[in-house]
Structure formats: C-alpha cells, structure tokens
Design a protein around this motif. Structure first.
Motif, PDB file in Angstrom:
ATOM      1  N   ARG A  73      51.375 -44.017  81.331  1.00 39.64           N
ATOM      2  CA  ARG A  73      52.751 -44.083  81.878  1.00 39.64           C
ATOM      3  C   ARG A  73      52.792 -43.726  83.369  1.00 39.64           C
ATOM      4  NH1 ARG A  73      57.063 -44.415  78.121  1.00 39.64           N
ATOM      5  NH2 ARG A  73      58.400 -43.017  79.311  1.00 39.64           N
ATOM      6  N   ARG A  87      53.192 -28.165  80.035  1.00 40.74           N
ATOM      7  CA  ARG A  87      53.018 -26.756  79.649  1.00 40.74           C
ATOM      8  C   ARG A  87      51.929 -26.080  80.482  1.00 40.74           C
ATOM      9  NH1 ARG A  87      52.322 -28.390  73.427  1.00 40.74           N
ATOM     10  NH2 ARG A  87      51.113 -29.975  74.540  1.00 40.74           N
ATOM     11  N   GLY A 113      60.075 -42.935  85.760  1.00 44.68           N
ATOM     12  CA  GLY A 113      60.527 -42.574  87.102  1.00 44.68           C
ATOM     13  C   GLY A 113      61.999 -42.822  87.411  1.00 44.68           C
ATOM     14  N   GLY A 114      62.786 -43.129  86.395  1.00 48.78           N
ATOM     15  CA  GLY A 114      64.222 -43.359  86.638  1.00 48.78           C
ATOM     16  C   GLY A 114      64.868 -42.180  87.342  1.00 48.78           C
ATOM     17  N   LYS A 115      64.575 -40.987  86.829  1.00 57.03           N
ATOM     18  CA  LYS A 115      65.245 -39.806  87.396  1.00 57.03           C
ATOM     19  C   LYS A 115      64.511 -39.307  88.639  1.00 57.03           C
ATOM     20  CE  LYS A 115      67.213 -38.953  82.896  1.00 57.03           C
ATOM     21  NZ  LYS A 115      66.365 -39.936  82.169  1.00 57.03           N
ATOM     22  N   LEU A 130      57.457 -28.514  70.886  1.00 58.86           N
ATOM     23  CA  LEU A 130      56.959 -28.934  72.209  1.00 58.86           C
ATOM     24  C   LEU A 130      58.082 -28.790  73.245  1.00 58.86           C
ATOM     25  CD1 LEU A 130      55.023 -30.394  74.200  1.00 58.86           C
ATOM     26  CD2 LEU A 130      55.871 -32.567  73.264  1.00 58.86           C
ATOM     27  N   LEU A 175      57.916 -26.637  76.658  1.00 57.45           N
ATOM     28  CA  LEU A 175      58.086 -27.265  77.977  1.00 57.45           C
ATOM     29  C   LEU A 175      59.226 -26.584  78.742  1.00 57.45           C
ATOM     30  CD1 LEU A 175      57.745 -31.057  77.020  1.00 57.45           C
ATOM     31  CD2 LEU A 175      56.293 -29.834  78.666  1.00 57.45           C
ATOM     32  N   THR A 191      59.475 -32.442  85.333  1.00 55.11           N
ATOM     33  CA  THR A 191      58.284 -32.122  84.525  1.00 55.11           C
ATOM     34  C   THR A 191      57.801 -33.266  83.629  1.00 55.11           C
ATOM     35  OG1 THR A 191      59.542 -31.219  82.676  1.00 55.11           O
ATOM     36  CG2 THR A 191      58.914 -29.672  84.419  1.00 55.11           C
ATOM     37  N   CYS A 192      58.698 -34.187  83.252  1.00 57.78           N
ATOM     38  CA  CYS A 192      58.349 -35.275  82.321  1.00 57.78           C
ATOM     39  C   CYS A 192      58.936 -36.541  82.934  1.00 57.78           C
ATOM     40  CB  CYS A 192      58.974 -35.025  80.957  1.00 57.78           C
ATOM     41  SG  CYS A 192      58.569 -33.417  80.257  1.00 57.78           S
ATOM     42  N   SER A 193      58.204 -37.182  83.838  1.00 61.01           N
ATOM     43  CA  SER A 193      58.901 -38.062  84.782  1.00 61.01           C
ATOM     44  C   SER A 193      58.751 -39.565  84.593  1.00 61.01           C
ATOM     45  CB  SER A 193      58.485 -37.697  86.202  1.00 61.01           C
ATOM     46  OG  SER A 193      57.120 -37.933  86.377  1.00 61.01           O
ATOM     47  N   ASP A 216      63.341 -33.574  81.436  1.00 62.57           N
ATOM     48  CA  ASP A 216      63.892 -34.708  80.685  1.00 62.57           C
ATOM     49  C   ASP A 216      62.892 -34.940  79.549  1.00 62.57           C
ATOM     50  OD1 ASP A 216      65.720 -36.830  80.240  1.00 62.57           O
ATOM     51  OD2 ASP A 216      64.363 -38.247  81.213  1.00 62.57           O
ATOM     52  N   ALA A 217      63.093 -34.206  78.489  1.00 61.40           N
ATOM     53  CA  ALA A 217      62.028 -33.997  77.506  1.00 61.40           C
ATOM     54  C   ALA A 217      61.712 -35.217  76.649  1.00 61.40           C
ATOM     55  CB  ALA A 217      62.441 -32.840  76.592  1.00 61.40           C
ATOM     56  N   PRO A 218      60.416 -35.328  76.221  1.00 58.58           N
ATOM     57  CA  PRO A 218      60.099 -36.325  75.197  1.00 58.58           C
ATOM     58  C   PRO A 218      60.927 -35.991  73.957  1.00 58.58           C
ATOM     59  CG  PRO A 218      58.291 -34.744  75.467  1.00 58.58           C
ATOM     60  CD  PRO A 218      59.275 -34.467  76.561  1.00 58.58           C
ATOM     61  N   LEU A 271      49.724 -33.903  84.503  1.00 55.31           N
ATOM     62  CA  LEU A 271      49.374 -32.730  83.703  1.00 55.31           C
ATOM     63  C   LEU A 271      50.264 -32.631  82.472  1.00 55.31           C
ATOM     64  CD1 LEU A 271      49.182 -29.879  86.389  1.00 55.31           C
ATOM     65  CD2 LEU A 271      47.260 -30.978  85.227  1.00 55.31           C
ATOM     66  N   ASP A 272      49.789 -31.902  81.484  1.00 51.67           N
ATOM     67  CA  ASP A 272      50.678 -31.498  80.403  1.00 51.67           C
ATOM     68  C   ASP A 272      51.694 -30.542  81.047  1.00 51.67           C
ATOM     69  OD1 ASP A 272      51.808 -29.963  78.260  1.00 51.67           O
ATOM     70  OD2 ASP A 272      50.200 -30.702  76.980  1.00 51.67           O
ATOM     71  N   LYS A 299      52.521 -36.431  81.604  1.00 53.93           N
ATOM     72  CA  LYS A 299      51.284 -36.165  80.852  1.00 53.93           C
ATOM     73  C   LYS A 299      50.476 -37.440  80.592  1.00 53.93           C
ATOM     74  CE  LYS A 299      49.636 -34.440  76.458  1.00 53.93           C
ATOM     75  NZ  LYS A 299      49.984 -34.235  75.069  1.00 53.93           N
TER      76      LYS A 299
HETATM   77  C1  SAM Z   1      62.212 -39.116  78.140  1.00 53.84           C
HETATM   78  S1  SAM Z   1      60.726 -39.622  78.858  1.00 53.84           S
HETATM   79  C2  SAM Z   1      61.027 -39.335  80.581  1.00 53.84           C
HETATM   80  C3  SAM Z   1      61.870 -40.388  81.245  1.00 53.84           C
HETATM   81  C4  SAM Z   1      61.953 -40.183  82.749  1.00 53.84           C
HETATM   82  N1  SAM Z   1      62.442 -38.860  83.078  1.00 53.84           N
HETATM   83  C5  SAM Z   1      62.845 -41.210  83.418  1.00 53.84           C
HETATM   84  O1  SAM Z   1      63.996 -40.902  83.722  1.00 53.84           O
HETATM   85  O2  SAM Z   1      62.374 -42.332  83.652  1.00 53.84           O
HETATM   86  C6  SAM Z   1      59.671 -38.270  78.487  1.00 53.84           C
HETATM   87  C7  SAM Z   1      58.305 -38.362  79.135  1.00 53.84           C
HETATM   88  O3  SAM Z   1      57.598 -37.147  78.843  1.00 53.84           O
HETATM   89  C8  SAM Z   1      56.232 -37.460  78.720  1.00 53.84           C
HETATM   90  N2  SAM Z   1      55.583 -36.322  78.023  1.00 53.84           N
HETATM   91  C9  SAM Z   1      55.338 -36.167  76.700  1.00 53.84           C
HETATM   92  N3  SAM Z   1      54.747 -34.980  76.469  1.00 53.84           N
HETATM   93  C10 SAM Z   1      54.611 -34.368  77.676  1.00 53.84           C
HETATM   94  C11 SAM Z   1      54.051 -33.127  78.098  1.00 53.84           C
HETATM   95  N4  SAM Z   1      53.537 -32.253  77.218  1.00 53.84           N
HETATM   96  N5  SAM Z   1      54.086 -32.829  79.408  1.00 53.84           N
HETATM   97  C12 SAM Z   1      54.612 -33.699  80.317  1.00 53.84           C
HETATM   98  N6  SAM Z   1      55.132 -34.893  79.982  1.00 53.84           N
HETATM   99  C13 SAM Z   1      55.146 -35.227  78.669  1.00 53.84           C
HETATM  100  C14 SAM Z   1      56.225 -38.767  77.984  1.00 53.84           C
HETATM  101  O4  SAM Z   1      54.994 -39.444  78.156  1.00 53.84           O
HETATM  102  C15 SAM Z   1      57.423 -39.490  78.637  1.00 53.84           C
HETATM  103  O5  SAM Z   1      56.983 -40.267  79.713  1.00 53.84           O
END
Ligand code: SAM
Length: 291
Positions: free
Chosen positions: A131, A155, A106-108, A197, A201, A101-103, A169-171, A152-153, A127
C-alpha cells in the motif's frame, strides 16, 4: 446491519441510503487546483457543492470520478465526503508537525498537506509495503511534498519526536462502506479481534502527541467494539476528550452497547451514518493531551 437497528436513529433513512449506489465526491486539492477548477469540473460532471466542506464536490451516483484530466493533474482527490471529516476535525495549521499513523493510500495525508499548505511536516506512516506504492503515487500526483513517508507498524514508531497533531485513521472492519458496496459484513468476532490492534495503535499514538496537542481517532465502521470501546480503553490521566461540533446532521457516540458501558464522555465523539451525507459511515473522536 439489523444488529444496529437499536442504535441508529432514523433507521429507515439509513437503510434506504445503503441500498442506493454511493454518491461519488471529490476534494479539491488547493496545492494544485487552478483558478478555473470549478468551471472545468462542471464541464465533466454534474456538480453539487458540499454544504459544510468548501473543498468537497458531490458528483452524483456515478462510478467513474477518476476519469477527468483534473484528477491526473492532481487538482482533486477522489474521497468520500464523510472521509474528509477527520482531518477537518484535526484542523492542522500551516507550520504544524503532523503524524498520520495509518496513511495509505493517502487521502487524509494529502488533505493534511493541503491544509498546512506544504509548510511544516506530515509524517505519513503505513505498515503495508504494497500500500506504500499507492501512498507514494498519490503524494506525488497531488504535490503533497510536505509528506515524508515511513513504512513501520504503527505500534513501533519511535518516540523520539512529539507532534502537534496526530491522526489515527485505524484499520477497521469497514462496515460504513462495505454495507453500500453489498460486500460481506465482518463477523462480531472479527470486529472484536481488530479492536485489540486499534487500542494498541491509539495508545502508542497518544504517547507521540505534544503536551496540549491533539489527536483524532477515526474509523469507517459502525461497530462500537472498534469505536467507543477503543476510545474508552485508551483514555487515561494524561488525555481528555474534546467535544466535536459539526455543521451537518450526525449522531453522538454511544455511552453503552449490549450491556457494556463506555462512559458519558463518549457523547463528545461523533457517528456519521450514510444517510447524513449520502456518503460512507465514519466514527470520529478527538483527544487533547494535558500539559
Ligand atoms: C483505513 S486505512 C487508512 C486510509 C488512509 N488514512 C486514507 O485516508 O487514505 C488503514 C490503513 O492502516 C494500515 N495498517 C494496518 N495495520 C497497521 C499497523 N499496525 N500500523 C500501521 N498501519 C497499519 C492498513 O494497511 C491501511 O492502509
């Protein structure tokens, strides 16, 4: 980090590790790595293999792990050893449909594509439009072509599809890494604000898991407001927590903090501190959707 003195056992070892430069590590990308990968890596760096993840190589306390041709050819991804744990715990298998969901960057996502050997699907959502660029570049470089990106967001992801496995993998306030980069720590208020948030999420993502499917929630921060509190708020009648087992030194999740009770279930979740793997801090919880 003094505020966490009470909750971090071996606080001296923790403090000693965060004062040092981080140990750089890379994850072999099996979608691209050639048979001579280890030999080539050892020519460029002083290499030590991770004790628990067969794809991870520690390169010492260096600051330039991305300089090798192996990197540009997509044979490895520069990734903290601890940051590889959430996908290992999610354990995606070939053929799985997985949502991240929060990618970005792209590591994961690329690790999931590697695990499923580009069979099945990885929906990589992010989102931030800015990025998305690094996400696309990394998907392309690593040949993670089972990944479909979505901007997308988290949520607002449509609920017309259910997934075998979901990663959130939350912000977060990033305490697990910024303490080592000597960056300014987030305030107590900031960590409390972001937790709203994170709960939203996570609750949304739980709706997107198939019955009996799994979801992993992870952050790279120590704050219980962003970890155990979020997990305890998202648990409901349709989900349960699975006990995470790891083959390296780690700590269990907290049942309470500063008078706030999160419940005994939190013992099933894990906290990885920098001294455990000479790597960044991580928190991981694993949910199972009931049938
Ligand atoms: C911890 S980083 C993710 C790292 C990623 N999983 C990796 O392993 O490379 C959290 C990501 O969530 C994104 N983000 C923040 N708010 C978001 C939202 N409401 N919905 C989706 N992504 C969101 C941020 O822009 C950020 O890229």
């Amino acid at each position: 980090m003094e505020k966490y003195k009470e909750i971090i056992p071996e606080y001296k070892a923790f403090q000693k590790e965060v004062e040092k430069d981080p140990v750089a590590s890379v994850r072999r990308n099996n979608l691209k790595a050639r048979p001579d990968f280890e030999e080539k890596l050892a020519k460029d760096f002083e290499v030590e293999k991770s004790s628990w993840n067969k794809d991870v190589y520690r390169l010492g306390r260096i600051d330039n792990p991305g300089t090798s041709m192996l990197h540009w050819r997509g044979e490895y991804y520069v990734q903290e050893e601890s940051a590889t744990a959430p996908v290992e715990i999610l354990n995606p298998k070939p053929g799985d449909h997985v949502l991240d969901t929060c990618s970005a960057p792209g590591g994961k996502t690329t690790q999931i594509a590697d695990k499923i050997n580009n069979t099945g699907i990885v929906v990589a959502n992010e989102k931030s439009g800015q990025r998305m660029k690094s996400l696309h570049a990394n998907v392309y470089r690593t040949g993670a072509f089972s990944a479909n990106t979505l901007n997308l967001d988290g949520r607002r992801i449509p609920e017309d599809t259910e997934y075998d496995k979901v990663l959130v993998d939350a912000p977060c306030s990033g305490e697990g890494n910024n303490c080592r980069r000597k960056e300014k720590a987030a305030s107590e208020q900031q960590t409390k604000d972001i937790s709203k948030l994170q709960v939203d999420l996570l609750k949304k993502a739980l709706n997107l898991v198939k019955p009996r499917g799994t979801l992993v929630y992870s952050t790279c921060t120590f704050s219980p407001w962003e970890n155990e509190q979020v997990v305890s708020k998202a648990l409901n009648d349709t989900t349960s927590l699975e006990r995470i087992k790891l083959d390296f030194n780690h700590c269990r999740g907290l049942e309470s903090f500063e008078g706030e009770e999160f419940g005994s279930e939190m013992d099933k979740t894990v906290r990885i501190y920098p001294h455990h793997l000479k790597s960044g801090g991580m928190y991981v919880a694993k949910f199972r959707k009931k049938s």
